[in-house]
Scaffold this active site. Sequence first.
Site, PDB file in Angstrom:
ATOM      1  N   GLU A  50       0.916  -1.088  -0.283  1.00 13.19           N
ATOM      2  CA  GLU A  50      -0.269  -0.046  -0.060  1.00 13.19           C
ATOM      3  C   GLU A  50       0.768   1.145   0.094  1.00 13.19           C
ATOM      4  O   GLU A  50       1.895   1.041   0.661  1.00 13.19           O
ATOM      5  CB  GLU A  50      -0.613  -0.064   1.066  1.00 13.19           C
ATOM      6  CG  GLU A  50      -1.883   1.657   1.197  1.00 13.19           C
ATOM      7  CD  GLU A  50      -2.454   0.995   2.757  1.00 13.19           C
ATOM      8  OE1 GLU A  50      -1.775   0.441   4.719  1.00 13.19           O
ATOM      9  OE2 GLU A  50      -3.278   1.586   2.859  1.00 13.19           O
ATOM     10  N   ASN A 109      -7.058   5.549  -1.907  1.00 16.32           N
ATOM     11  CA  ASN A 109      -6.397   4.911  -1.574  1.00 16.32           C
ATOM     12  C   ASN A 109      -6.298   4.034  -2.851  1.00 16.32           C
ATOM     13  O   ASN A 109      -6.724   3.146  -2.509  1.00 16.32           O
ATOM     14  CB  ASN A 109      -6.531   4.900   0.109  1.00 16.32           C
ATOM     15  CG  ASN A 109      -4.287   3.668   0.705  1.00 16.32           C
ATOM     16  OD1 ASN A 109      -4.343   2.753  -0.431  1.00 16.32           O
ATOM     17  ND2 ASN A 109      -4.622   3.841   1.769  1.00 16.32           N
ATOM     18  N   LYS A 126      -9.433   1.386  -2.254  1.00 18.05           N
ATOM     19  CA  LYS A 126      -9.709   1.083  -0.778  1.00 18.05           C
ATOM     20  C   LYS A 126     -10.631   1.732  -0.579  1.00 18.05           C
ATOM     21  O   LYS A 126     -11.134   2.765   0.034  1.00 18.05           O
ATOM     22  CB  LYS A 126      -8.561   1.288   0.552  1.00 18.05           C
ATOM     23  CG  LYS A 126      -8.521   1.129   1.737  1.00 18.05           C
ATOM     24  CD  LYS A 126      -7.037   1.517   2.436  1.00 18.05           C
ATOM     25  CE  LYS A 126      -6.747   1.365   3.900  1.00 18.05           C
ATOM     26  NZ  LYS A 126      -6.145   1.153   4.122  1.00 18.05           N
ATOM     27  N   GLU A 145      -6.602   8.465   8.107  1.00 20.99           N
ATOM     28  CA  GLU A 145      -6.621   8.513   6.603  1.00 20.99           C
ATOM     29  C   GLU A 145      -8.325   8.990   6.085  1.00 20.99           C
ATOM     30  O   GLU A 145      -8.589   9.326   5.514  1.00 20.99           O
ATOM     31  CB  GLU A 145      -6.526   6.457   6.290  1.00 20.99           C
ATOM     32  CG  GLU A 145      -5.018   6.091   6.522  1.00 20.99           C
ATOM     33  CD  GLU A 145      -5.676   4.905   5.949  1.00 20.99           C
ATOM     34  OE1 GLU A 145      -5.583   4.082   4.550  1.00 20.99           O
ATOM     35  OE2 GLU A 145      -4.782   3.925   6.408  1.00 20.99           O
ATOM     36  N   CYS A 171      -4.502  -3.096   2.965  1.00 19.54           N
ATOM     37  CA  CYS A 171      -4.340  -3.339   4.547  1.00 19.54           C
ATOM     38  C   CYS A 171      -5.674  -3.179   5.246  1.00 19.54           C
ATOM     39  O   CYS A 171      -5.975  -4.441   5.199  1.00 19.54           O
ATOM     40  CB  CYS A 171      -3.598  -1.924   4.837  1.00 19.54           C
ATOM     41  SG  CYS A 171      -3.352  -1.569   6.506  1.00 19.54           S
TER      42      CYS A 171
HETATM   43  N1  CDT Z   1      -2.913   1.159   6.574  1.00 18.36           N
HETATM   44  C1  CDT Z   1      -3.612   0.955   7.150  1.00 18.36           C
HETATM   45  O1  CDT Z   1      -5.270   0.628   6.765  1.00 18.36           O
HETATM   46  N2  CDT Z   1      -3.540   0.768   8.171  1.00 18.36           N
HETATM   47  C2  CDT Z   1      -4.215  -0.062   9.353  1.00 18.36           C
HETATM   48  C3  CDT Z   1      -4.404   0.941  10.367  1.00 18.36           C
HETATM   49  C4  CDT Z   1      -5.155   0.477  11.957  1.00 18.36           C
HETATM   50  S1  CDT Z   1      -5.600   1.226  13.475  1.00 18.36           S
HETATM   51  C5  CDT Z   1      -6.079   3.095  12.665  1.00 18.36           C
HETATM   52  C6  CDT Z   1      -3.963  -1.618   9.576  1.00 18.36           C
HETATM   53  O2  CDT Z   1      -5.170  -2.175   9.537  1.00 18.36           O
HETATM   54  O3  CDT Z   1      -3.493  -2.062   9.834  1.00 18.36           O
END
Ligand code: CDT
Length: 313
Positions: A50, A109, A126, A145, A171
């Site tokens: 990502e 994203n 996303k 985000e 993600c």
């Molecule tokens: N980039 C991303 O989606 N990171 C999230 C962090 C969650 S905490 C706000 C993840 O699920 O790993």
Amino acid sequence: MSRSTRKLHLAVAQLGPVQRADSRAQAVRRLLAMLEDAAARGARWLTFPELALTTFFPRWDLEDPAEIRGFFETEMPGPETQPLFDAARQRGIGFSLGYAELDGDTQYNTSILVGPDGRILGKYRKIHIPGDAQSRSGAALQHLEKKYFAVGDLGFPVWKTEDAAIGMCICNDRRWPETFRVMGLQGVDVVMLGYNTPSGYVQWNEPIHLRMHHHLLSLQAAAYQNACWVAAAAKAGIEEDSPMIGGSAIVAPTGEVMVRTFSEDDEVINFVCDLSVCDHYRANIFNFAAHRRPEHYGLIVSRTGAGAPLSAG
Ligand code: CDT
């Protein structure tokens, strides 16, 4: 499990940290080196992380529109990313690539799927955008985000390539079973997933080892329950003082992790995947047509948050 085999060689390119001062050209050089490595190993499809072209900028509450726009791509391929497409075509290797996309005035994203001929097959934006739209007062590390990205508007498509049915997610999407089930219902063989998981985010409020546990738990359950392979690529290591988990992995439809990164730096892993394992599970325990009961799943689409029990007493 006796069966005929259907082999597909997958690779995952984990990126170590990309710092704020790093240029697109520097990031692309690192991605290219890993694409060459994966191709030399004989891989046919490669997953990149990502937001692979920049640092994970949602950790900051940026105000200057020009600075924010500087993290976004307005064209794909652009001059800096074209070498990735050229290398894919020359080496006959497809890839997925995550980046911040500016489409008109809307920021997404995004991840694209590029075929072994170097052409874009499709795009995913996303859907499960985590974190906050406004910074939390007092938090050392933000996760903004929701400030920077609109919810994706393309659903969870699956592309029927000559090798396999391939889908993508990004993600936080991996933590939501709906992500994979929607692709499972399209017969997905391989899900390519990029992620940036910062381990220091305040909202986690849990022992740090659980970051990796929940990451792998999500991939393993998703692969098993949807009879697909999952190829997951992290951006890892300490990026601008923020530690991010590694744990890039290729997971089988059995739910087993077949190969996993060792480092939190640039690292390629690969595995020759037997896609007929997908067929086996689809024909048996996860024969959706025979065993699913959608007439009892209505709440999944009619409710967003949890509400009162349906039973009267
Ligand atoms: N980039 C991303 O989606 N990171 C999230 C962090 C969650 S905490 C706000 C993840 O699920 O790993």
